[in-house]
Write a protein that holds these residues in place. Structure first.
Motif, PDB file in Angstrom:
ATOM      1  N   ASN A 108       7.000  -4.292 -15.068  1.00  0.00           N
ATOM      2  CA  ASN A 108       5.584  -4.111 -15.356  1.00  0.00           C
ATOM      3  C   ASN A 108       4.780  -3.868 -14.080  1.00  0.00           C
ATOM      4  N   ARG A 109       5.483  -3.417 -13.031  1.00  0.00           N
ATOM      5  CA  ARG A 109       4.790  -3.106 -11.792  1.00  0.00           C
ATOM      6  C   ARG A 109       5.529  -1.987 -11.066  1.00  0.00           C
ATOM      7  N   GLN A 110       4.823  -1.366 -10.174  1.00  0.00           N
ATOM      8  CA  GLN A 110       5.409  -0.289  -9.382  1.00  0.00           C
ATOM      9  C   GLN A 110       6.301  -0.885  -8.302  1.00  0.00           C
ATOM     10  N   LYS A 111       7.507  -0.313  -8.144  1.00  0.00           N
ATOM     11  CA  LYS A 111       8.453  -0.836  -7.164  1.00  0.00           C
ATOM     12  C   LYS A 111       8.665   0.114  -5.991  1.00  0.00           C
ATOM     13  N   PHE A 112       8.119   1.317  -6.043  1.00  0.00           N
ATOM     14  CA  PHE A 112       8.218   2.230  -4.904  1.00  0.00           C
ATOM     15  C   PHE A 112       7.005   3.149  -4.873  1.00  0.00           C
ATOM     16  N   ARG A 127       4.991  -6.991   8.786  1.00  0.00           N
ATOM     17  CA  ARG A 127       5.691  -6.237   7.754  1.00  0.00           C
ATOM     18  C   ARG A 127       6.189  -7.123   6.622  1.00  0.00           C
ATOM     19  N   ASN A 128       6.595  -8.340   6.911  1.00  0.00           N
ATOM     20  CA  ASN A 128       7.075  -9.231   5.854  1.00  0.00           C
ATOM     21  C   ASN A 128       5.983  -9.568   4.844  1.00  0.00           C
ATOM     22  N   ALA A 129       4.741  -9.327   5.193  1.00  0.00           N
ATOM     23  CA  ALA A 129       3.638  -9.592   4.277  1.00  0.00           C
ATOM     24  C   ALA A 129       3.249  -8.371   3.461  1.00  0.00           C
ATOM     25  N   TRP A 130       3.834  -7.222   3.738  1.00  0.00           N
ATOM     26  CA  TRP A 130       3.509  -6.011   2.986  1.00  0.00           C
ATOM     27  C   TRP A 130       3.921  -6.184   1.538  1.00  0.00           C
ATOM     28  N   SER A 131       3.145  -5.563   0.662  1.00  0.00           N
ATOM     29  CA  SER A 131       3.461  -5.601  -0.756  1.00  0.00           C
ATOM     30  C   SER A 131       2.957  -4.312  -1.399  1.00  0.00           C
ATOM     31  N   LEU A 132       3.622  -3.885  -2.453  1.00  0.00           N
ATOM     32  CA  LEU A 132       3.174  -2.685  -3.171  1.00  0.00           C
ATOM     33  C   LEU A 132       2.129  -3.038  -4.221  1.00  0.00           C
ATOM     34  N   ILE A 133       1.929  -4.290  -4.468  1.00  0.00           N
ATOM     35  CA  ILE A 133       0.923  -4.714  -5.441  1.00  0.00           C
ATOM     36  C   ILE A 133      -0.451  -4.640  -4.790  1.00  0.00           C
ATOM     37  N   ALA A 134      -1.321  -3.882  -5.400  1.00  0.00           N
ATOM     38  CA  ALA A 134      -2.660  -3.733  -4.823  1.00  0.00           C
ATOM     39  C   ALA A 134      -3.674  -4.562  -5.563  1.00  0.00           C
TER      40      ALA A 134
END
Length: 134
Positions: A108-112, A127-134
């Motif tokens: 239910n979310r974008q993975k790329f 970088r470890n804090a990056w996420s694709l969830i906006a």
């Protein structure tokens, strides 16, 4: 007809590397850092030239027993015509990223995301804090 390895060697020796403007950012697990995939310039040159790479389905049909590929000949039998840069990126996603990420099965979310290189921060401290969830 040359096998895939020979075709790729020919391309590396005869084609100018092409640095794609695109990159692929993906995540498999929310607890892990995002992965970033930059297309290899020699591979991109092969994709844009045509007649070198096999259909992406050939990679998906590879079978292995005890880590040894048993039907590798399917990578050598057919080649595909030249692709645009965008088509090459889509090919690379299907070839190198696990299908559970790009297929969209049970999520239910974008993975790329496909983005331009200049959108990726040069400073990787967080970088470890990056996420694709906006």
């Amino acid at each position: 007809m040359m096998n895939l390895f020979e075709r790729l060697l020919w391309a590396k020796e005869n084609l100018s590397p092409y640095h794609s403007q695109y990159t692929i950012v993906y995540e498999d697990d929310l607890n892990d850092a995002c992965a970033i995939m930059y297309p290899d310039p020699n591979w991109m040159a092969s994709a844009l030239y045509g007649g070198i790479l096999p259909p992406v389905e050939a990679y998906q049909k590879l079978e292995s027993i005890d880590g040894k590929i048993t039907n590798g000949h399917i990578l050598h039998d057919h080649v595909i015509p030249a692709m645009s840069e965008e088509e090459a990126i889509e090919y690379l996603i299907q070839k190198d990223i696990p299908p559970r990420i790009w297929r969209g099965d049970l999520r239910n979310r974008q993975k790329f995301k496909i983005c331009k290189r200049d959108q990726i921060p040069l400073n990787r401290n967080y970088r470890n804090a990056w996420s694709l969830i906006a």
